[in-house]
Design a protein around this motif. Structure first.
Motif, short mmCIF file in Angstrom:
data_model
loop_
_atom_site.label_atom_id
_atom_site.label_comp_id
_atom_site.label_asym_id
_atom_site.label_seq_id
_atom_site.Cartn_x
_atom_site.Cartn_y
_atom_site.Cartn_z
N THR A 122 -11.22 15.64 -6.20
CA THR A 122 -9.80 15.42 -5.97
C THR A 122 -9.20 16.65 -5.64
O THR A 122 -8.38 16.39 -4.59
N LEU A 123 -9.24 17.57 -6.27
CA LEU A 123 -8.82 18.69 -5.92
C LEU A 123 -9.02 19.33 -4.52
O LEU A 123 -8.16 19.66 -3.68
N ASN A 124 -10.40 18.97 -3.96
CA ASN A 124 -10.84 19.31 -2.84
C ASN A 124 -10.11 18.58 -1.69
O ASN A 124 -9.78 18.95 -0.52
N LYS A 125 -9.89 17.20 -1.86
CA LYS A 125 -9.23 16.07 -1.13
C LYS A 125 -8.01 16.61 -0.87
O LYS A 125 -7.26 16.63 0.30
N ILE A 126 -7.08 17.10 -2.06
CA ILE A 126 -5.69 17.74 -1.79
C ILE A 126 -5.62 18.92 -0.80
O ILE A 126 -4.80 18.80 0.15
N THR A 127 -6.40 19.85 -1.08
CA THR A 127 -6.49 21.17 -0.32
C THR A 127 -6.96 20.72 1.09
O THR A 127 -6.27 21.28 2.01
N ASP A 152 -0.94 10.49 -4.62
CA ASP A 152 0.48 10.89 -5.07
C ASP A 152 0.93 12.47 -4.71
O ASP A 152 1.75 12.48 -4.11
N VAL A 153 -0.01 13.02 -5.20
CA VAL A 153 0.02 14.49 -4.93
C VAL A 153 0.07 14.91 -3.40
O VAL A 153 1.19 15.68 -2.94
N ILE A 154 -0.75 14.28 -2.54
CA ILE A 154 -0.68 14.63 -1.00
C ILE A 154 0.63 14.13 -0.65
O ILE A 154 1.37 14.57 0.25
N ARG A 159 0.80 -0.97 -0.10
CA ARG A 159 0.27 0.06 -0.22
C ARG A 159 0.85 1.29 0.07
O ARG A 159 2.06 1.21 0.50
N PRO A 160 0.42 2.36 -0.73
CA PRO A 160 1.16 3.33 -0.71
C PRO A 160 1.09 3.99 0.56
O PRO A 160 0.60 3.96 1.73
N SER A 161 2.59 4.71 0.91
CA SER A 161 2.72 5.29 2.26
C SER A 161 1.98 6.37 2.70
O SER A 161 1.31 7.21 1.83
N LYS A 162 1.45 6.43 3.94
CA LYS A 162 0.50 7.53 4.35
C LYS A 162 1.36 8.63 4.83
O LYS A 162 2.49 8.80 5.01
N ILE A 163 0.64 9.87 5.12
CA ILE A 163 1.20 11.00 5.64
C ILE A 163 1.26 10.72 7.12
O ILE A 163 0.29 10.51 7.80
N LEU A 164 2.45 10.91 7.62
CA LEU A 164 2.65 10.79 9.15
C LEU A 164 2.12 11.90 9.79
O LEU A 164 2.93 13.03 9.70
N PRO A 165 1.44 11.69 10.80
CA PRO A 165 0.78 12.67 11.65
C PRO A 165 1.78 13.11 12.58
O PRO A 165 1.52 12.97 13.92
N LEU A 205 2.79 18.56 -9.55
CA LEU A 205 1.56 18.45 -9.79
C LEU A 205 1.54 18.32 -11.50
O LEU A 205 0.69 17.45 -11.70
N HIS A 206 2.37 18.77 -12.38
CA HIS A 206 2.34 18.74 -13.51
C HIS A 206 2.68 17.15 -14.10
O HIS A 206 1.95 16.73 -14.82
N PHE A 207 3.30 16.49 -13.22
CA PHE A 207 3.72 15.07 -13.49
C PHE A 207 2.79 14.05 -12.55
O PHE A 207 3.47 12.88 -12.48
N SER A 208 2.07 14.26 -11.94
CA SER A 208 1.35 13.66 -10.96
C SER A 208 0.17 12.88 -11.68
O SER A 208 -0.32 13.07 -12.84
N SER A 209 -0.75 12.22 -10.90
CA SER A 209 -1.87 11.46 -11.34
C SER A 209 -2.97 12.30 -11.75
O SER A 209 -3.96 12.27 -12.40
N ILE A 210 -2.85 13.70 -11.27
CA ILE A 210 -3.66 14.73 -11.63
C ILE A 210 -3.34 15.84 -12.83
O ILE A 210 -4.11 16.74 -13.16
#
Length: 572
Positions: A329-334, A82-84, A32-38, A400-405
């Motif tokens: 998706t953009l809202n999820k990122i922000t 991936d952006v996050i 699984r992809p790595s998560k953001i560590l809190p 951002l330019h080379f990401s999944s979005i």
């Protein structure tokens, strides 16, 4: 017997399904992809954070070019994840650098993972071959050097040798060593196929008596013969009214890790150009951009002084809107990166919160995106940027330019301002809306009384607050595409207007006529895309006293503009 056979088949099928389920659970956990560590970053926890990151995601990397097999499984990674991850890592790293919470060995390791497209191995073990190669118009070649220009005359005055200090942040050193403080200049990303346009642009710059140095950035994909053609265009037939240009070619092929050369293509080359160019405050131009005034004026703009950037608006297109899932998706990122919720139920509250720190134009842009679902906001044919203030947001924009979005918007343009936004940098746009410029026509519109002014053209233009023409994108021919055969065959309107393909070709290649500009009121009559020029032709309407904004050029302005049109259309 038949009954027993069916039982055995069911048992085998059950075993197979159980095995598949267990395998998926195993892979979901381990791949699984790595998560953001809190983790709250401070000087005591920076090294711990990146050790934990390695523990949770072995051999982690911000390599947006790696095609991971699990990215195609919705349960494992969704668009925007991936952006996050990548932006969060970059921001935490910059926070750690600012707080002094990383050891030298940490910096060396982490930056090689954050920027995997840079050849750090060459930088550490063969530094002389790592740095970009500067070639002046007269054949002088410099490497591992910073170019220096006189701040007043803009003349080239020499070089300063540079050296990378191991264990320090590469981009900090790059800003200090490769770019002269407060230096200004014009930057153009060019490959072999753009040479004709660049030669035409340079002629226009000479006609405008430009004194800013010009840097042509490439990755070794601009032949020496074409470089000679460009240098000749910048220096032949010198007069006081048609001065030589301080022209440089910058080959950045060396800085890219093998295998990444072909990854940066098309619009992606512009990021390399603006980041690696020799100027502290570059003006990035597309090869088919045409300025009608001195480029120096943009450095005096209020938004440049305030935010270190000058961005211009795109056409306000109202019939090519964002898809709902892309907005989600953009809202999820922000929400993840900025703790800002732009969902419909929270949009007004979020904009109120931002109103305390952002200007009206920025808020309008965010509202147009998340509320009106507008997809086109910025035109990047001319961008002015202070890299000292905005380098971090540029690195975010590359992600951002080379990401999944990357397909949410077109090309590079929106990532400039959205990169600044995610990097918590203020952004804005030149206040004037984009305009349509060209030959004026009078038309009758069904459902309305009286005549209308109409302009149909492929050129997207930009005017100043006094309505004077600043620059346009799309060249100075009627059509910038070699689409005469296609249009004559496929478009009835074109076929009805011309007798042959050759007539269409002659018309498309003819110079444009500039008589005025229209900024349409899109709430009444929007930009209308028509079939000519492979669909790149747009029409706008103006009704005096009712809607739109119109400016007819004076005879003096038309004379000056025609000089530029004529010299741009000279044979190459």
């Amino acid at each position: 017997m038949f009954f027993l056979h069916r039982v055995r088949v069911k048992k085998r099928l059950l075993l197979v399904l159980t095995f598949i389920l267990l395998l998926l659970l195993f892979l979901t956990y381990h791949a699984r992809p790595s998560k953001i560590l809190p983790i709250k970053i401070n000087e005591h926890t920076c090294s711990v954070y990146f050790k934990e990151l390695e523990k949770n995601s072995k051999n982690w990397s911000n390599d947006f070019f790696v095609e991971r097999w699990w990215s195609h499984i919705p349960l494992l990674e969704k668009v925007g994840d991936d952006v996050i991850k990548h932006v969060d890592r970059l921001q935490k790293f910059h926070k750690c650098l600012n707080d002094g919470g990383l050891r030298k060995e940490d910096i060396t390791d982490v930056q090689s993972r954050l920027f995997p497209y840079l050849d750090f191995e060459k930088l550490h073990y063969n530094e002389a071959d790592f740095w970009p190669v500067h070639t002046r118009w007269n054949g002088e070649i410099y490497q591992q050097a910073m170019l220096k220009f006189d701040h007043q005359t803009k003349a080239f005055i020499g070089i300063e040798q540079i050296h990378h200090r191991k264990g320090q942040y590469f981009w900090d050193q790059f800003a200090q060593n490769m770019t002269q403080r407060s230096s200004r200049g014009i930057v153009i990303s060019v490959g072999n196929y753009q040479v004709g346009e660049v030669i035409r642009l340079i002629r226009v710059l000479r006609l405008l008596r430009n004194d800013l140095p010009i840097q042509i950035v490439h990755k070794g994909d601009l032949s020496e013969q074409y470089q000679e053609f460009i240098a000749k265009a910048a220096t032949e037939n010198h007069t006081d009214n048609f001065p030589n240009q301080e022209l440089w070619f910058l080959n950045i092929e060396n800085v890219l890790k093998p295998g990444y050369f072909e990854k940066f293509k098309n619009f992606g080359n512009k990021w390399l150009a603006i980041i690696f160019c020799s100027f502290d405050s570059p003006i990035l131009l597309d090869s088919d951009t045409i300025p009608f005034t001195s480029l120096q004026r943009y450095y005096d703009y209020e938004q440049y002084e305030r935010m270190g950037s000058v961005f211009f608006k795109d056409r306000k297109i109202t019939n090519d809107l964002m898809r709902s899932n892309d907005l989600d998706t953009l809202n999820k990122i922000t929400k993840s990166l900025l703790n800002l919720d732009f969902s419909k139920s929270n949009l007004d509250e979020t904009l109120k919160k931002l109103a305390q720190t952002n200007d009206r134009t920025a808020l309008e842009t965010l509202d147009n995106l998340f509320s009106n679902r507008y997809k086109h906001h910025m035109e990047s044919g001319l961008v002015v940027l202070d890299k000292k203030r905005n380098l971090s947001s540029l690195l975010t924009a590359v992600i951002l330019h080379f990401s999944s979005i990357n397909t949410i918007f077109h090309g590079d343009k929106e990532w400039f301002w959205f990169g600044q936004f995610l990097d918590r940098q203020l952004f804005t746009f030149h206040p004037q809306d984009a305009s349509n410029t060209g030959k004026l026509g009078n038309v009758v519109v069904e459902g309305f009384e009286g005549d209308f002014y109409q302009i149909c053209s492929v050129q997207l233009s930009h005017t100043d607050i006094d309505d004077s023409l600043l620059w346009l994108n799309g060249g100075l021919n009627v059509c910038k595409k070699n689409s005469w055969q296609f249009d004559f065959t496929k478009n009835k309107r074109v076929a009805d207007s011309f007798d042959s393909v050759d007539q269409v070709k002659d018309y498309y290649l003819s110079p444009i006529e500039l008589e005025g500009t229209i900024i349409p009121d899109v709430d009444v009559r929007p930009w209308i895309r028509i079939g000519e020029c492979a669909g790149y032709n747009y029409c706008t309407l103006y009704k005096e006293g009712e809607f739109g904004k119109f400016r007819r050029f004076t005879d003096e302005e038309k004379r000056e503009y025609n000089e530029i049109i004529n010299i741009w259309n000279m044979p190459v």
